[in-house]
Design a protein around this motif. Structure first.
Motif, mmCIF file in Angstrom:
data_model
loop_
_atom_site.group_PDB
_atom_site.id
_atom_site.type_symbol
_atom_site.label_atom_id
_atom_site.label_comp_id
_atom_site.label_asym_id
_atom_site.label_seq_id
_atom_site.Cartn_x
_atom_site.Cartn_y
_atom_site.Cartn_z
ATOM 1 N N ILE A 169 25.753 40.689 16.182
ATOM 2 C CA ILE A 169 25.519 41.908 15.398
ATOM 3 C C ILE A 169 26.013 41.648 13.982
ATOM 4 C CG2 ILE A 169 26.088 44.352 15.086
ATOM 5 C CD1 ILE A 169 26.490 44.560 18.113
ATOM 6 N N ILE A 170 25.159 41.952 13.023
ATOM 7 C CA ILE A 170 25.566 41.887 11.618
ATOM 8 C C ILE A 170 25.495 43.303 11.054
ATOM 9 C CG2 ILE A 170 25.023 40.996 9.317
ATOM 10 C CD1 ILE A 170 23.818 38.518 10.703
ATOM 11 N N CYS A 171 26.653 43.811 10.624
ATOM 12 C CA CYS A 171 26.708 45.149 10.037
ATOM 13 C C CYS A 171 26.608 45.009 8.519
ATOM 14 C CB CYS A 171 28.035 45.822 10.380
ATOM 15 S SG CYS A 171 28.306 45.973 12.153
ATOM 16 N N MET A 172 25.677 45.732 7.902
ATOM 17 C CA MET A 172 25.607 45.686 6.439
ATOM 18 C C MET A 172 26.639 46.676 5.922
ATOM 19 S SD MET A 172 24.154 43.591 4.574
ATOM 20 C CE MET A 172 22.780 42.959 5.549
ATOM 21 N N SER A 173 27.726 46.135 5.391
ATOM 22 C CA SER A 173 28.764 46.989 4.831
ATOM 23 C C SER A 173 28.579 47.014 3.317
ATOM 24 C CB SER A 173 30.135 46.462 5.254
ATOM 25 O OG SER A 173 31.138 47.312 4.768
ATOM 26 N N SER A 174 29.656 46.877 2.582
ATOM 27 C CA SER A 174 29.594 46.947 1.119
ATOM 28 C C SER A 174 30.951 46.544 0.582
ATOM 29 C CB SER A 174 29.300 48.393 0.696
ATOM 30 O OG SER A 174 29.562 48.574 -0.688
ATOM 31 N N VAL A 175 30.991 46.183 -0.697
ATOM 32 C CA VAL A 175 32.308 46.038 -1.335
ATOM 33 C C VAL A 175 33.105 47.328 -1.196
ATOM 34 C CG1 VAL A 175 31.652 44.266 -3.007
ATOM 35 C CG2 VAL A 175 31.339 46.685 -3.605
ATOM 36 N N ALA A 188 31.632 55.650 0.488
ATOM 37 C CA ALA A 188 32.803 54.773 0.656
ATOM 38 C C ALA A 188 33.453 55.005 2.015
ATOM 39 C CB ALA A 188 33.795 55.008 -0.477
ATOM 40 N N ALA A 189 33.522 56.275 2.454
ATOM 41 C CA ALA A 189 34.100 56.567 3.777
ATOM 42 C C ALA A 189 33.256 55.940 4.878
ATOM 43 C CB ALA A 189 34.211 58.084 3.979
ATOM 44 N N SER A 190 31.927 55.975 4.720
ATOM 45 C CA SER A 190 31.059 55.375 5.750
ATOM 46 C C SER A 190 31.277 53.866 5.813
ATOM 47 C CB SER A 190 29.581 55.698 5.483
ATOM 48 O OG SER A 190 29.050 54.932 4.404
ATOM 49 N N LYS A 191 31.463 53.226 4.673
ATOM 50 C CA LYS A 191 31.618 51.770 4.658
ATOM 51 C C LYS A 191 33.011 51.362 5.150
ATOM 52 C CE LYS A 191 27.440 50.968 3.216
ATOM 53 N NZ LYS A 191 26.440 50.249 4.018
ATOM 54 N N TYR A 208 32.727 38.375 25.955
ATOM 55 C CA TYR A 208 31.351 38.240 26.476
ATOM 56 C C TYR A 208 30.521 37.293 25.607
ATOM 57 C CZ TYR A 208 32.617 42.438 29.082
ATOM 58 O OH TYR A 208 33.249 43.342 29.905
ATOM 59 N N ARG A 209 31.196 36.626 24.659
ATOM 60 C CA ARG A 209 30.502 35.743 23.719
ATOM 61 C C ARG A 209 29.511 36.519 22.848
ATOM 62 N NH1 ARG A 209 31.268 30.061 25.164
ATOM 63 N NH2 ARG A 209 33.497 30.079 24.863
ATOM 64 N N ILE A 210 29.927 37.704 22.434
ATOM 65 C CA ILE A 210 29.112 38.481 21.494
ATOM 66 C C ILE A 210 29.853 38.460 20.157
ATOM 67 C CG2 ILE A 210 28.202 40.772 20.932
ATOM 68 C CD1 ILE A 210 28.260 41.300 24.059
ATOM 69 N N ARG A 211 29.165 38.066 19.115
ATOM 70 C CA ARG A 211 29.783 37.991 17.781
ATOM 71 C C ARG A 211 29.363 39.188 16.928
ATOM 72 N NH1 ARG A 211 28.518 34.434 14.322
ATOM 73 N NH2 ARG A 211 26.578 33.565 15.119
ATOM 74 N N VAL A 212 30.354 39.795 16.297
ATOM 75 C CA VAL A 212 30.096 40.980 15.474
ATOM 76 C C VAL A 212 30.771 40.772 14.121
ATOM 77 C CG1 VAL A 212 30.219 43.504 15.406
ATOM 78 C CG2 VAL A 212 30.262 42.335 17.613
ATOM 79 N N ASN A 213 29.984 40.809 13.074
ATOM 80 C CA ASN A 213 30.506 40.583 11.724
ATOM 81 C C ASN A 213 29.837 41.525 10.737
ATOM 82 O OD1 ASN A 213 32.225 37.978 11.947
ATOM 83 N ND2 ASN A 213 30.328 37.438 13.023
ATOM 84 N N SER A 214 30.413 41.594 9.553
ATOM 85 C CA SER A 214 29.778 42.357 8.468
ATOM 86 C C SER A 214 29.483 41.459 7.285
ATOM 87 C CB SER A 214 30.695 43.482 7.964
ATOM 88 O OG SER A 214 30.833 44.506 8.911
ATOM 89 N N ILE A 215 28.482 41.866 6.533
ATOM 90 C CA ILE A 215 28.283 41.320 5.191
ATOM 91 C C ILE A 215 28.610 42.459 4.226
ATOM 92 C CG2 ILE A 215 26.598 40.407 3.534
ATOM 93 C CD1 ILE A 215 25.100 39.165 5.894
ATOM 94 N N GLY A 216 29.392 42.150 3.220
ATOM 95 C CA GLY A 216 29.771 43.166 2.219
ATOM 96 C C GLY A 216 29.116 42.852 0.884
#
Ligand code: BGC
Length: 289
Positions: A169-175, A188-191, A208-216
């Motif tokens: 899973i790749i979550c699109m976050s933000s600075v 900003a609160a959502s991010k 479970y070998r599931i990778r979860v990361n964000s891009i900011g």
């Protein structure tokens, strides 16, 4: 003495950035990208297809046939593709989207939780509706999609021929998961919320070998922030916040997303990768403090 570290400011030509290679790095993987018919989502979806993935293009409004054009482009890369209209903040639209994906593609390997909106206002003028819309799409939407993806990742487990991981899973976050933003408290609160959502899911499902990361992402030229870079004056003001002295483009994010979704990044989970030209480096302190 104040050192003028910015003396080369504005003197750089537009860089010739590398294109995502047409490759097999994601071959056989099934990807869903939310908010995929414009901006960052569009580049990411096309990038994943170029790298070999079959892609579901989620969208809300598509007035200019972008989705059809994207499907054709993806087919040209040898990928299968389908569009699906759904508002990710609505549970009764998210579930049918995953069902349709499983019907067509059988499963999901990569979820890019990208859909995001801004509804800006000073705090004392922000309506409850502006608050709820942004939290609904940006945060609840990521929860709803992550939940459906994790169910399927756990059910299916690792398929070695496809990927080392049972799912990504790749979550699109933000600075703005770390930089406060006056006039945008809902955004900003959502991010900030996405950061803990991402990390807590990552902690829970790593076994479970599931990778979860964000891009900011920092400032990227897309419709969401058009006013911030559309004129030379606006772009100049924006560059005071970007030590690397260029405004980003959607492919800057797509290149990272393709890599992060691939087994090249197999040991990475629970992390935000900022792609921001240094916006999170507190550029205001470069010459003071
Ligand atoms: C926002 C943009 C903004 C950028 C940097 C992004 O998350 O959507 O509007 O330009 O952050 O402030």
């Amino acid at each position: 003495m104040v050192i003028d570290i910015y003396k080369n400011k504005g003197e750089y030509p537009e860089p010739r950035l590398p294109q995502i290679e047409h490759s097999n790095i994601l071959k056989g993987q099934k990807a869903l990208v939310t908010g995929a018919n414009s901006g960052i989502g569009k580049s990411v979806a096309l990038g994943l297809a170029k790298a070999g993935a079959d892609v579901v293009i989620n969208y809300v409004v598509d007035n200019d046939n972008t989705v059809d054009q994207m499907i054709k482009e993806m087919q040209g890369y040898g990928a299968e593709a389908m569009g699906f209209q759904a508002d990710v903040s609505q549970e009764d639209q998210v579930k049918p989207m995953f069902e349709a994906m499983f019907k067509k593609f059988g499963t999901i390997d990569i979820l890019v939780n990208n859909a995001g909106i801004q509804r800006d206002a000073p705090i004392d003028q922000m309506t409850l509706s502006q608050w709820q819309q942004v939290i609904g799409v940006n945060l609840t939407g990521q929860f709803l999609c992550a939940r459906e993806a994790v169910k399927e990742f756990k059910r299916r487990g690792v398929v070695e021929a496809v990927s080392c991981a049972a799912g990504k899973i790749i979550c699109m976050s933000s600075v703005h998961e770390v930089i406060p933003w006056a006039g945008h408290v809902n955004y900003a609160a959502s991010k900030g919320g996405i950061m803990q959502l991402m990390k807590s899911i990552a902690q829970e499902v790593a076994p479970y070998r599931i990778r979860v990361n964000s891009i900011g992402p920092g400032a990227i030229k897309t419709p969401i922030n058009h006013a911030a870079w559309a004129t030379p004056e606006a772009e100049k003001a924006l560059l005071t916040l970007i030590p690397y002295q260029r405004v980003g483009v959607p492919d800057d994010i797509a290149r990272v997303a393709v890599w992060l979704a691939s087994d090249l990044a197999d040991y990475i989970t629970g992390t935000t990768i900022f792609v921001d030209g240094g916006m999170t480096l507190y550029p205001g302190f470069a010459t003071g403090g």
